[in-house]
Design a protein around this motif. Structure first.
Motif, PDB file in Angstrom:
ATOM      1  N   GLY A  17      10.702 -18.168  -7.753  1.00  0.00           N
ATOM      2  CA  GLY A  17       9.620 -19.208  -7.852  1.00  0.00           C
ATOM      3  C   GLY A  17       8.703 -18.817  -9.039  1.00  0.00           C
ATOM      4  O   GLY A  17       9.165 -18.353 -10.049  1.00  0.00           O
ATOM      5  N   HIS A  24      10.020 -15.177  -3.736  1.00  0.00           N
ATOM      6  CA  HIS A  24       8.875 -16.065  -3.351  1.00  0.00           C
ATOM      7  C   HIS A  24       9.147 -16.990  -2.078  1.00  0.00           C
ATOM      8  O   HIS A  24      10.088 -17.710  -2.234  1.00  0.00           O
ATOM      9  CB  HIS A  24       8.653 -17.107  -4.579  1.00  0.00           C
ATOM     10  N   GLY A  25       8.298 -16.875  -1.094  1.00  0.00           N
ATOM     11  CA  GLY A  25       8.623 -17.054   0.298  1.00  0.00           C
ATOM     12  C   GLY A  25       9.032 -18.412   0.265  1.00  0.00           C
ATOM     13  O   GLY A  25       9.861 -19.101   0.807  1.00  0.00           O
ATOM     14  N   GLU A  26       7.846 -19.375  -0.224  1.00  0.00           N
ATOM     15  CA  GLU A  26       8.165 -21.064  -0.134  1.00  0.00           C
ATOM     16  C   GLU A  26       9.442 -21.479  -0.977  1.00  0.00           C
ATOM     17  O   GLU A  26       9.939 -22.279  -0.480  1.00  0.00           O
ATOM     18  CB  GLU A  26       6.708 -21.409  -0.964  1.00  0.00           C
ATOM     19  N   THR A  27       9.611 -20.788  -1.963  1.00  0.00           N
ATOM     20  CA  THR A  27      10.892 -21.018  -2.846  1.00  0.00           C
ATOM     21  C   THR A  27      12.132 -20.812  -2.062  1.00  0.00           C
ATOM     22  O   THR A  27      13.042 -21.598  -1.951  1.00  0.00           O
ATOM     23  CB  THR A  27      11.114 -20.309  -4.259  1.00  0.00           C
ATOM     24  N   THR A  29      12.496 -20.544   1.138  1.00  0.00           N
ATOM     25  CA  THR A  29      12.500 -21.505   2.190  1.00  0.00           C
ATOM     26  C   THR A  29      12.931 -22.739   1.907  1.00  0.00           C
ATOM     27  O   THR A  29      13.998 -23.297   2.471  1.00  0.00           O
ATOM     28  CB  THR A  29      10.975 -21.659   3.056  1.00  0.00           C
ATOM     29  N   ALA A  30      12.536 -23.210   0.652  1.00  0.00           N
ATOM     30  CA  ALA A  30      12.836 -24.410   0.357  1.00  0.00           C
ATOM     31  C   ALA A  30      14.520 -24.647  -0.009  1.00  0.00           C
ATOM     32  O   ALA A  30      14.930 -25.549   0.228  1.00  0.00           O
ATOM     33  CB  ALA A  30      12.312 -25.185  -0.955  1.00  0.00           C
ATOM     34  N   ALA A  88      16.900 -16.731   5.663  1.00  0.00           N
ATOM     35  CA  ALA A  88      16.202 -17.816   5.664  1.00  0.00           C
ATOM     36  C   ALA A  88      17.033 -19.125   5.849  1.00  0.00           C
ATOM     37  O   ALA A  88      16.531 -20.094   6.441  1.00  0.00           O
ATOM     38  CB  ALA A  88      15.984 -18.150   3.803  1.00  0.00           C
TER      39      ALA A  88
END
Length: 236
Positions: A17, A24-27, A29-30, A88
Motif C-alpha cells: 500500500g 499495509h493492513g487496509e490494502t 484486507t481490500a 486475510a
C-alpha cells in the motif's frame, strides 16, 4: 474467453500500500475481500505472490550477498506474504490454503500439484509462496509455471497501471497502451510487465495473460469477467 480457474500474480509491493514496504493492513484486507468475492462468484483462484515488499533477491548483490543467497531470502518474503493473504482471505469468510515450494511444515503445506488442484476443486483459494523453490527464477516465471501446472484458463497480472504500455506511462505521458498482444510481440518489444522467461513459458503452454490495474475496487472480479481496462497477451 471463458474463465473457470485463474491464477492471480500479485507483487509484494501490491500488499505494501502507501507504506511502500512491509504489509499495509487496509490494502491487504481490500485485496483479500476482492479475492473472496471472486471465489463466491464461482471462480477457482490460485495466487502466486512476490516478496518485494520485504526483500528483493537482486538487492542482495549490493549488500555483499550472492544471487543464490539473495534469492533465498526473497523466497522467504514470499512465504510471509502467502501466510498473510491466507489469513486475510479466511477472515473475509473464504477457506484458503497457503502452500510453499520450500518445505515449511510447521507453517504451511508444501506445494504439490495434485493437492493444490484438490483444494481448488473443493472451493479453497490456494496461495502459493516460495516462488519455484529455486534461485534465479522470478515470481513472474513461477506464476506462469504454476498456472500451466494447475491448468488455469488465464494468468491475471495485477499491476499499478491499466495494461501493457510501450514505456512507463507514469514517466512518459506519450506512452502507447496495447489492448492486445501476442507473447511473441511482447518478447520482441522487450516489454517489462513480465520477464521474458514468463512470457516464453506462457507462450509454450498456450496460456493467455491478462494485465490490469489492481488499484480500483473490485478490480480482480472485473478482470475475471473480462470487464474494465486491460491488455490481453494471447498465443495468437
Amino acid at each position: 474467453m471463458q474463465v473457470k480457474r485463474a491464477l492471480l500474480k500479485l507483487s509484494g509491493e501490491a500488499l505494501a500500500g502507501p507504506n511502500g514496504s512491509g504489509l499495509h493492513g487496509e490494502t491487504l484486507t481490500a485485496v483479500a475481500a476482492d479475492i473472496a468475492e471472486a471465489n463466491r462468484l464461482g471462480f477457482e483462484i490460485a495466487i502466486v505472490v512476490g516478496g518485494g515488499n520485504f526483500f528483493r533477491g537482486v538487492q542482495g548483490l549490493s549488500r555483499g550477498l550472492t544471487r543464490n543467497a539473495g534469492d533465498s531470502i526473497g523466497m522467504l518474503g514470499t512465504v510471509m506474504n502467502a501466510l498473510a493473504l491466507e489469513h486475510a482471505i479466511e477472515a473475509a469468510g473464504i477457506p484458503a490454503r497457503a502452500m510453499s515450494a520450500i518445505a515449511m511444515p510447521a507453517l504451511c503445506e508444501s506445494y504439490a500439484r495434485r493437492r493444490a488442484i484438490d483444494h481448488l476443486g473443493n472451493g479453497k483459494v490456494v496461495v502459493l509462496g516460495g516462488g519455484t523453490g529455486n534461485p534465479w527464477f522470478t515470481t513472474d516465471t513461477g506464476a506462469a509455471l504454476r498456472a500451466a501446472e494447475l491448468e488455469c484458463d488465464v494468468l491475471l497480472k495485477g499491476t499499478n497501471v491499466d495494461g501493457v504500455y510501450d514505456s512507463d506511462p507514469r514517466a512518459n505521458p506519450q506512452a502507447i497502451r496495447f489492448d492486445r498482444l501476442t507473447h511473441a510481440e511482447a518478447i520482441a518489444r522487450d516489454l517489462k510487465v513480465m520477464d521474458t522467461a514468463a512470457f516464453a513459458l506462457a507462450r509454450d503452454s498456450g496460456l493467455s495473460i491478462l494485465v490490469f490495474s489492481l488499484h480500483k475496487p473490485g478490480a480482480i472480479c472485473a478482470a475475471l469477467r473480462g470487464e474494465g481496462a486491460f491488455t490481453l497477451v494471447a498465443p495468437q
